[in-house]
Design an enzyme around this catalytic site. Sequence first.
Site, PDB file in Angstrom:
ATOM      1  N   CYS A 176       0.854  -1.180   0.000  1.00  0.00           N
ATOM      2  CA  CYS A 176       0.000   0.000   0.000  1.00  0.00           C
ATOM      3  C   CYS A 176       0.894   1.235   0.000  1.00  0.00           C
ATOM      4  CB  CYS A 176      -0.917  -0.012   1.224  1.00  0.00           C
ATOM      5  SG  CYS A 176      -0.008   0.064   2.796  1.00  0.00           S
ATOM      6  N   THR A 180      11.459 -12.688  16.310  1.00  0.00           N
ATOM      7  CA  THR A 180      11.385 -12.829  14.853  1.00  0.00           C
ATOM      8  C   THR A 180      11.753 -11.529  14.162  1.00  0.00           C
ATOM      9  OG1 THR A 180       9.722 -14.588  14.912  1.00  0.00           O
ATOM     10  CG2 THR A 180       9.825 -13.259  12.912  1.00  0.00           C
ATOM     11  N   TYR A 197      22.347 -20.837  10.800  1.00  0.00           N
ATOM     12  CA  TYR A 197      21.259 -20.475  11.712  1.00  0.00           C
ATOM     13  C   TYR A 197      21.824 -20.095  13.079  1.00  0.00           C
ATOM     14  CZ  TYR A 197      18.157 -22.477   8.188  1.00  0.00           C
ATOM     15  OH  TYR A 197      17.492 -22.731   7.008  1.00  0.00           O
ATOM     16  N   GLU A 249      24.380 -14.792  -6.452  1.00  0.00           N
ATOM     17  CA  GLU A 249      25.097 -13.781  -5.672  1.00  0.00           C
ATOM     18  C   GLU A 249      26.603 -14.055  -5.663  1.00  0.00           C
ATOM     19  OE1 GLU A 249      23.420 -13.199  -1.817  1.00  0.00           O
ATOM     20  OE2 GLU A 249      21.409 -12.797  -2.588  1.00  0.00           O
TER      21      GLU A 249
END
Length: 267
Positions: A75, A181, A200, A258
């Site tokens: 938006c 998160t 991780y 990459e």
Amino acid sequence: MQQGSGCASPALAGGGGLGHVTPKLTRANCAKLLRVLNMASRLHQKVALKDGKTQCKKMHVMLNSPVGRIEISGCGTGVHEIQLKENALSQNRNEKCLIIGGCLIIGEVLLSGGCLILQREAKLTKEASVTCEVCEGPEEMTEPLKQCTAWLQAYFCEPWMTEKLPMPPFHHPVFEQDSFTRQVLWTLLRDVKFGEAVSYKQLADLAGNSKAARAVGGAMRSNPVPILIPCHRVICSSGQTGNYGGGTHLKQWLLSHEKLQKEKLAY
């Protein structure tokens, strides 16, 4: 002249009985109803301002990219989500996959970071330049959608330009909540650059909780804007690519893309 029951105004209603009582009840009910509606309206406005969702006029843009169709929704405030709709690599997910010299080879298809090459009988017979173009979308895009589109086009076609382009603002609940998160996603965006990879566990360390490697995996699954926030750069400690929402072949392609582009810039 006939008089309609229940339609007489208070000024015309005379005497007792139902014709006199009904208008008074109607006025009282109307007043109560207006109060209830006003309260509901104020409550709705508070909720709308709190979550911001009802204030959005969402738009959608579809890109044709080297890895398939990518849908961007957003938006005027920011980008909501990026969805990898049709994975161009998914049809080859059962083929043997190798990475040689910074290029991803799937069956007879060689997917390099700079071009798509069809390989038949071990000979390169056709080469097509990488493109990323808008195929569907409104004539007038909001500024965040323009920025997001330009950034993704640069990522695939002119990766060295991504550092010079503005990252679009994000407008998704995961970025509005104070959570681990959100912290992990912002850390990944800020600290893990183009052509790099972390495990991780390493990302958990960077985010301030070395024991939260599994939670980092959950954060990657919750990432609403893949590629922009590069969850594909998070791999297993063993060196394996690990899981990815768009499939492991796509994750390998992005990493290879990459790596190859970074090597080109080094020369």
